[in-house]
Design a protein around this motif. Structure first.
Motif, PDB file in Angstrom:
ATOM      1  N   TRP A   2       4.702   9.576  -1.425  1.00  0.00           N
ATOM      2  CA  TRP A   2       3.886   8.437  -0.990  1.00  0.00           C
ATOM      3  C   TRP A   2       4.759   7.524  -0.133  1.00  0.00           C
ATOM      4  O   TRP A   2       5.873   7.187  -0.507  1.00  0.00           O
ATOM      5  CB  TRP A   2       3.379   7.663  -2.207  1.00  0.00           C
ATOM      6  N   ASN A   3       4.255   7.121   1.028  1.00  0.00           N
ATOM      7  CA  ASN A   3       4.956   6.180   1.908  1.00  0.00           C
ATOM      8  C   ASN A   3       4.453   4.771   1.615  1.00  0.00           C
ATOM      9  O   ASN A   3       3.257   4.548   1.462  1.00  0.00           O
ATOM     10  CB  ASN A   3       4.720   6.537   3.377  1.00  0.00           C
ATOM     11  N   THR A   4       5.378   3.827   1.553  1.00  0.00           N
ATOM     12  CA  THR A   4       5.024   2.451   1.218  1.00  0.00           C
ATOM     13  C   THR A   4       4.997   1.581   2.474  1.00  0.00           C
ATOM     14  O   THR A   4       5.697   1.861   3.442  1.00  0.00           O
ATOM     15  CB  THR A   4       6.051   1.854   0.234  1.00  0.00           C
ATOM     16  N   THR A   5       4.192   0.527   2.428  1.00  0.00           N
ATOM     17  CA  THR A   5       4.154  -0.385   3.573  1.00  0.00           C
ATOM     18  C   THR A   5       5.420  -1.215   3.682  1.00  0.00           C
ATOM     19  O   THR A   5       5.674  -1.816   4.719  1.00  0.00           O
ATOM     20  CB  THR A   5       2.919  -1.320   3.528  1.00  0.00           C
ATOM     21  N   GLU A  56       0.841  -1.193   0.000  1.00  0.00           N
ATOM     22  CA  GLU A  56       0.000   0.000   0.000  1.00  0.00           C
ATOM     23  C   GLU A  56       0.876   1.244   0.000  1.00  0.00           C
ATOM     24  O   GLU A  56       1.800   1.354   0.796  1.00  0.00           O
ATOM     25  CB  GLU A  56      -0.923   0.004   1.213  1.00  0.00           C
ATOM     26  N   TRP A  57       0.566   2.167  -0.879  1.00  0.00           N
ATOM     27  CA  TRP A  57       1.253   3.454  -0.941  1.00  0.00           C
ATOM     28  C   TRP A  57       0.278   4.502  -0.427  1.00  0.00           C
ATOM     29  O   TRP A  57      -0.817   4.652  -0.968  1.00  0.00           O
ATOM     30  CB  TRP A  57       1.663   3.779  -2.370  1.00  0.00           C
ATOM     31  N   VAL A  58       0.656   5.217   0.625  1.00  0.00           N
ATOM     32  CA  VAL A  58      -0.213   6.204   1.256  1.00  0.00           C
ATOM     33  C   VAL A  58       0.371   7.597   1.026  1.00  0.00           C
ATOM     34  O   VAL A  58       1.523   7.858   1.373  1.00  0.00           O
ATOM     35  CB  VAL A  58      -0.360   5.923   2.767  1.00  0.00           C
ATOM     36  N   GLN A  59      -0.449   8.493   0.472  1.00  0.00           N
ATOM     37  CA  GLN A  59      -0.015   9.856   0.200  1.00  0.00           C
ATOM     38  C   GLN A  59       0.180  10.599   1.518  1.00  0.00           C
ATOM     39  O   GLN A  59      -0.653  10.531   2.413  1.00  0.00           O
ATOM     40  CB  GLN A  59      -1.052  10.559  -0.665  1.00  0.00           C
ATOM     41  N   GLU A  60       1.310  11.322   1.644  1.00  0.00           N
ATOM     42  CA  GLU A  60       1.647  12.012   2.891  1.00  0.00           C
ATOM     43  C   GLU A  60       0.688  13.143   3.218  1.00  0.00           C
ATOM     44  O   GLU A  60       0.322  13.333   4.376  1.00  0.00           O
ATOM     45  CB  GLU A  60       3.075  12.569   2.830  1.00  0.00           C
ATOM     46  N   ASP A  61       0.331  13.942   2.231  1.00  0.00           N
ATOM     47  CA  ASP A  61      -0.512  15.115   2.454  1.00  0.00           C
ATOM     48  C   ASP A  61      -1.250  15.422   1.156  1.00  0.00           C
ATOM     49  O   ASP A  61      -0.856  14.956   0.082  1.00  0.00           O
ATOM     50  CB  ASP A  61       0.366  16.305   2.864  1.00  0.00           C
ATOM     51  N   TRP A  62      -2.311  16.208   1.248  1.00  0.00           N
ATOM     52  CA  TRP A  62      -3.143  16.500   0.092  1.00  0.00           C
ATOM     53  C   TRP A  62      -2.346  17.091  -1.067  1.00  0.00           C
ATOM     54  O   TRP A  62      -2.517  16.721  -2.206  1.00  0.00           O
ATOM     55  CB  TRP A  62      -4.266  17.451   0.504  1.00  0.00           C
ATOM     56  N   GLU A  63      -1.462  18.038  -0.790  1.00  0.00           N
ATOM     57  CA  GLU A  63      -0.703  18.700  -1.838  1.00  0.00           C
ATOM     58  C   GLU A  63       0.695  18.106  -2.027  1.00  0.00           C
ATOM     59  O   GLU A  63       1.508  18.660  -2.748  1.00  0.00           O
ATOM     60  CB  GLU A  63      -0.597  20.193  -1.538  1.00  0.00           C
ATOM     61  N   CYS A  64       0.962  17.001  -1.407  1.00  0.00           N
ATOM     62  CA  CYS A  64       2.290  16.393  -1.442  1.00  0.00           C
ATOM     63  C   CYS A  64       2.369  15.331  -2.537  1.00  0.00           C
ATOM     64  O   CYS A  64       1.425  14.584  -2.766  1.00  0.00           O
ATOM     65  CB  CYS A  64       2.595  15.764  -0.088  1.00  0.00           C
ATOM     66  N   ASP A 119       0.045  13.356  -9.120  1.00  0.00           N
ATOM     67  CA  ASP A 119      -0.947  12.339  -9.456  1.00  0.00           C
ATOM     68  C   ASP A 119      -0.757  11.078  -8.635  1.00  0.00           C
ATOM     69  O   ASP A 119       0.258  10.863  -7.992  1.00  0.00           O
ATOM     70  CB  ASP A 119      -0.858  11.984 -10.949  1.00  0.00           C
ATOM     71  N   ASN A 120      -1.753  10.256  -8.700  1.00  0.00           N
ATOM     72  CA  ASN A 120      -1.744   8.943  -8.086  1.00  0.00           C
ATOM     73  C   ASN A 120      -0.739   8.063  -8.844  1.00  0.00           C
ATOM     74  O   ASN A 120      -0.676   8.128 -10.068  1.00  0.00           O
ATOM     75  CB  ASN A 120      -3.177   8.400  -8.223  1.00  0.00           C
ATOM     76  N   PRO A 121       0.063   7.240  -8.161  1.00  0.00           N
ATOM     77  CA  PRO A 121       1.021   6.377  -8.867  1.00  0.00           C
ATOM     78  C   PRO A 121       0.360   5.497  -9.930  1.00  0.00           C
ATOM     79  O   PRO A 121       0.929   5.272 -10.998  1.00  0.00           O
ATOM     80  CB  PRO A 121       1.628   5.514  -7.759  1.00  0.00           C
TER      81      PRO A 121
END
Length: 92
Positions: free
Chosen positions: A41-44, A30-38, A55-57
């Motif tokens: 993405w942090n990965t599990t 799972e890749w989670v975006q750090e912030d709305w304008e960032c 954009d989304n990966p």
């Protein structure tokens, strides 16, 4: 099994992990975006990746994590609703 084959398997597993993963292990990264304008993405699997243009990966055609090789699932940043924030503030 010969000693050479055992050493080869041990070397592979030292780099890539067990050849036969346990069933309870994650099947996706799972890749989670750090912030709305960032764009980060942090990965599990313990890494971070920055995507150009915010954009989304998956919108860039990324289907697998470039670090661990598992299928990639992107979770965009979700802002808390004002109602959620009020409930949190009133609990103090």
């Amino acid at each position: 099994m010969s000693d050479v084959v055992k050493q080869m398997i041990a070397g592979y597993e030292a780099i890539r992990g067990p050849m036969n993963p346990r069933p309870e292990e994650k099947k996706v990264c799972e890749w989670v975006q750090e912030d709305w304008e960032c764009d980060c993405w942090n990965t599990t699997c313990g890494h971070a990746f920055c995507v150009n243009d915010g954009d989304n990966p998956e919108e860039h055609g990324m289907k697998f994590c470039c670090f661990c090789g598992l299928p990639l699932v992107a979770t965009p940043y979700k802002e808390e609703d004002e109602d959620d924030e009020e409930e949190t503030d009133s609990g103090n």
